[in-house]
Design a protein around this motif. Structure first.
Motif, PDB file in Angstrom:
ATOM      1  N   TYR A  52       0.816  -1.212   0.000  1.00  0.00           N
ATOM      2  CA  TYR A  52       0.000   0.000   0.000  1.00  0.00           C
ATOM      3  C   TYR A  52       0.853   1.267   0.000  1.00  0.00           C
ATOM      4  O   TYR A  52       0.510   2.267  -0.622  1.00  0.00           O
ATOM      5  CB  TYR A  52      -0.922  -0.007   1.222  1.00  0.00           C
ATOM      6  CG  TYR A  52      -1.678   1.284   1.432  1.00  0.00           C
ATOM      7  CD1 TYR A  52      -2.615   1.714   0.498  1.00  0.00           C
ATOM      8  CD2 TYR A  52      -1.432   2.079   2.544  1.00  0.00           C
ATOM      9  CE1 TYR A  52      -3.301   2.908   0.670  1.00  0.00           C
ATOM     10  CE2 TYR A  52      -2.120   3.273   2.725  1.00  0.00           C
ATOM     11  CZ  TYR A  52      -3.048   3.681   1.793  1.00  0.00           C
ATOM     12  OH  TYR A  52      -3.710   4.867   1.962  1.00  0.00           O
TER      13      TYR A  52
ATOM     14  N   ASN B 277     -10.920   0.158   1.489  1.00  0.00           N
ATOM     15  CA  ASN B 277     -10.941   1.405   0.721  1.00  0.00           C
ATOM     16  C   ASN B 277      -9.539   1.829   0.300  1.00  0.00           C
ATOM     17  O   ASN B 277      -9.318   2.245  -0.845  1.00  0.00           O
ATOM     18  CB  ASN B 277     -11.581   2.531   1.551  1.00  0.00           C
ATOM     19  CG  ASN B 277     -13.075   2.350   1.715  1.00  0.00           C
ATOM     20  OD1 ASN B 277     -13.700   1.575   1.006  1.00  0.00           O
ATOM     21  ND2 ASN B 277     -13.652   3.069   2.672  1.00  0.00           N
ATOM     22  N   ARG B 278      -8.583   1.719   1.241  1.00  0.00           N
ATOM     23  CA  ARG B 278      -7.208   2.126   0.932  1.00  0.00           C
ATOM     24  C   ARG B 278      -6.654   1.344  -0.241  1.00  0.00           C
ATOM     25  O   ARG B 278      -6.060   1.901  -1.166  1.00  0.00           O
ATOM     26  CB  ARG B 278      -6.316   1.938   2.161  1.00  0.00           C
ATOM     27  CG  ARG B 278      -6.508   2.963   3.260  1.00  0.00           C
ATOM     28  CD  ARG B 278      -5.425   2.861   4.310  1.00  0.00           C
ATOM     29  NE  ARG B 278      -5.541   1.676   5.135  1.00  0.00           N
ATOM     30  CZ  ARG B 278      -6.146   1.640   6.319  1.00  0.00           C
ATOM     31  NH1 ARG B 278      -6.727   2.723   6.803  1.00  0.00           N
ATOM     32  NH2 ARG B 278      -6.177   0.523   7.023  1.00  0.00           N
ATOM     33  N   HIS B 279      -6.841   0.045  -0.200  1.00  0.00           N
ATOM     34  CA  HIS B 279      -6.276  -0.801  -1.251  1.00  0.00           C
ATOM     35  C   HIS B 279      -7.075  -0.704  -2.555  1.00  0.00           C
ATOM     36  O   HIS B 279      -6.497  -0.817  -3.642  1.00  0.00           O
ATOM     37  CB  HIS B 279      -6.175  -2.242  -0.752  1.00  0.00           C
ATOM     38  CG  HIS B 279      -5.118  -2.429   0.292  1.00  0.00           C
ATOM     39  ND1 HIS B 279      -5.352  -2.174   1.622  1.00  0.00           N
ATOM     40  CD2 HIS B 279      -3.823  -2.811   0.192  1.00  0.00           C
ATOM     41  CE1 HIS B 279      -4.244  -2.398   2.308  1.00  0.00           C
ATOM     42  NE2 HIS B 279      -3.307  -2.779   1.471  1.00  0.00           N
ATOM     43  N   SER B 280      -8.376  -0.479  -2.460  1.00  0.00           N
ATOM     44  CA  SER B 280      -9.178  -0.304  -3.673  1.00  0.00           C
ATOM     45  C   SER B 280      -8.789   0.985  -4.386  1.00  0.00           C
ATOM     46  O   SER B 280      -8.691   1.025  -5.623  1.00  0.00           O
ATOM     47  CB  SER B 280     -10.668  -0.282  -3.330  1.00  0.00           C
ATOM     48  OG  SER B 280     -11.085  -1.526  -2.801  1.00  0.00           O
ATOM     49  N   GLU B 281      -8.552   2.053  -3.623  1.00  0.00           N
ATOM     50  CA  GLU B 281      -8.128   3.322  -4.217  1.00  0.00           C
ATOM     51  C   GLU B 281      -6.774   3.169  -4.906  1.00  0.00           C
ATOM     52  O   GLU B 281      -6.549   3.703  -5.993  1.00  0.00           O
ATOM     53  CB  GLU B 281      -8.052   4.413  -3.144  1.00  0.00           C
ATOM     54  CG  GLU B 281      -9.414   4.869  -2.649  1.00  0.00           C
ATOM     55  CD  GLU B 281      -9.321   5.718  -1.399  1.00  0.00           C
ATOM     56  OE1 GLU B 281      -8.176   6.027  -0.986  1.00  0.00           O
ATOM     57  OE2 GLU B 281     -10.374   6.071  -0.837  1.00  0.00           O
TER      58      GLU B 281
ATOM     59  N   SER C  46      -5.613   0.438  -6.160  1.00  0.00           N
ATOM     60  CA  SER C  46      -5.850  -0.351  -7.362  1.00  0.00           C
ATOM     61  C   SER C  46      -6.372   0.534  -8.489  1.00  0.00           C
ATOM     62  O   SER C  46      -5.961   0.398  -9.652  1.00  0.00           O
ATOM     63  CB  SER C  46      -6.855  -1.467  -7.071  1.00  0.00           C
ATOM     64  OG  SER C  46      -7.110  -2.233  -8.227  1.00  0.00           O
ATOM     65  N   ASP C  47      -7.254   1.478  -8.156  1.00  0.00           N
ATOM     66  CA  ASP C  47      -7.784   2.403  -9.161  1.00  0.00           C
ATOM     67  C   ASP C  47      -6.671   3.264  -9.748  1.00  0.00           C
ATOM     68  O   ASP C  47      -6.630   3.513 -10.958  1.00  0.00           O
ATOM     69  CB  ASP C  47      -8.857   3.304  -8.551  1.00  0.00           C
ATOM     70  CG  ASP C  47     -10.121   2.538  -8.184  1.00  0.00           C
ATOM     71  OD1 ASP C  47     -10.305   1.420  -8.710  1.00  0.00           O
ATOM     72  OD2 ASP C  47     -10.900   3.051  -7.358  1.00  0.00           O
ATOM     73  N   VAL C  48      -5.758   3.709  -8.880  1.00  0.00           N
ATOM     74  CA  VAL C  48      -4.637   4.532  -9.341  1.00  0.00           C
ATOM     75  C   VAL C  48      -3.766   3.751 -10.302  1.00  0.00           C
ATOM     76  O   VAL C  48      -3.329   4.256 -11.337  1.00  0.00           O
ATOM     77  CB  VAL C  48      -3.797   5.031  -8.139  1.00  0.00           C
ATOM     78  CG1 VAL C  48      -2.493   5.655  -8.623  1.00  0.00           C
ATOM     79  CG2 VAL C  48      -4.602   6.031  -7.323  1.00  0.00           C
TER      80      VAL C  48
END
Length: 244
Positions: A177, A225-229, A231-233
């Motif tokens: 992360y 949420n932290r890891h999903s964001e 992933s989006d980046v």
């Protein structure tokens, strides 16, 4: 060599599917390697490799002088989460989604059933986590001990066995992360996780079941949420696929 490995992969997947679907029943003797080789039109080497992998996974057992048999508990041993599977963000996110469902109720049960000894164990784990916060591996191990203490507080051995099985897989690698992030980002991450853990502990200490459930949900959702964001980046940073 690559072709043989690919054929072994395919045969392993086919035999594994037969076991998990029940086509090959627990305790049933497997066909001989010669029979499998002939029916699947592959070499004995390919069969040996596929069967060896089945045995390594605990799906079959070899009995000297008798043959190879489907393990009695094969369908239960099939579930695994290996550390290597958690090197990619998508896999970490899937595990976090699973934990979100499990740990919210685990915290609720712990709040209803905990003892003073359980609370002490959770506090010790959090203290140790703070002491080793500069060492991501040691901090992750202390994090696991915190969640294991919650599992024990449920008085449900299945929670304990599940958390113990997952072990360090429970805690996504911090460097996944925070890679390429400055030190202050690491410190902020540590402080936020500590606050989330403290909220769970406080609710369990007070035997506040709804708040314990919510605090655990908040903790897991924040991590998700932290890891999903992230992933989006990563997806946004990928170059566009070539179009014909």
């Amino acid at each position: 060599m690559a072709k043989a490995a690919s054929m072994a992969d395919e045969l392993f997947a086919k035999l594994e599917a037969s076991i998990l679907s029940g086509a090959l029943q627990p305790g049933e003797q497997m066909p001989t390697q010669k029979a499998i080789a002939e029916s699947e039109e592959v070499s004995r080497t390919v069969v040996r490799e596929a069967v060896a992998r089945l045995e390594a996974q605990g799906l079959v057992v070899a009995r000297q002088g008798s043959g190879v048999y489907v393990a009695e508990d094969a369908r239960y041993r099939a579930f695994q989460v290996t550390r290597n599977e958690l090197s990619e963000l998508a896999d970490v996110i899937r595990l976090l989604e699973t934990r979100l469902a499990i740990e919210t109720e685990m915290a609720a049960f712990a709040a209803a059933r905990r003892s003073t000894e359980d609370i002490a164990a959770m506090r010790i784990a959090l203290r140790h986590m703070a002491q080793v916060s500069d060492d991501p591996i040691a901090a992750a191990a202390a994090d696991v001990q915190f969640h294991l203490a919650i599992a024990r507080a449920t008085r449900n051995d299945y929670f304990v066995r599940l958390i113990d099985f997952l072990g360090l897989r429970l805690v996504p690698p911090r460097n996944l992360y925070l890679r390429d992030q400055p030190d202050d980002a690491h410190q902020a991450y540590v402080a936020k996780v500590r606050a989330e853990h403290e909220a769970i502990l406080d609710a369990i200490t007070r035997m506040d079941v709804p708040r314990a459930r919510q605090a655990a949900w908040d903790h897991m959702q924040e991590s998700l949420n932290r890891h999903s964001e992230l992933s989006d980046v990563e997806l946004e940073a990928q170059p566009p696929a070539n179009t014909p």
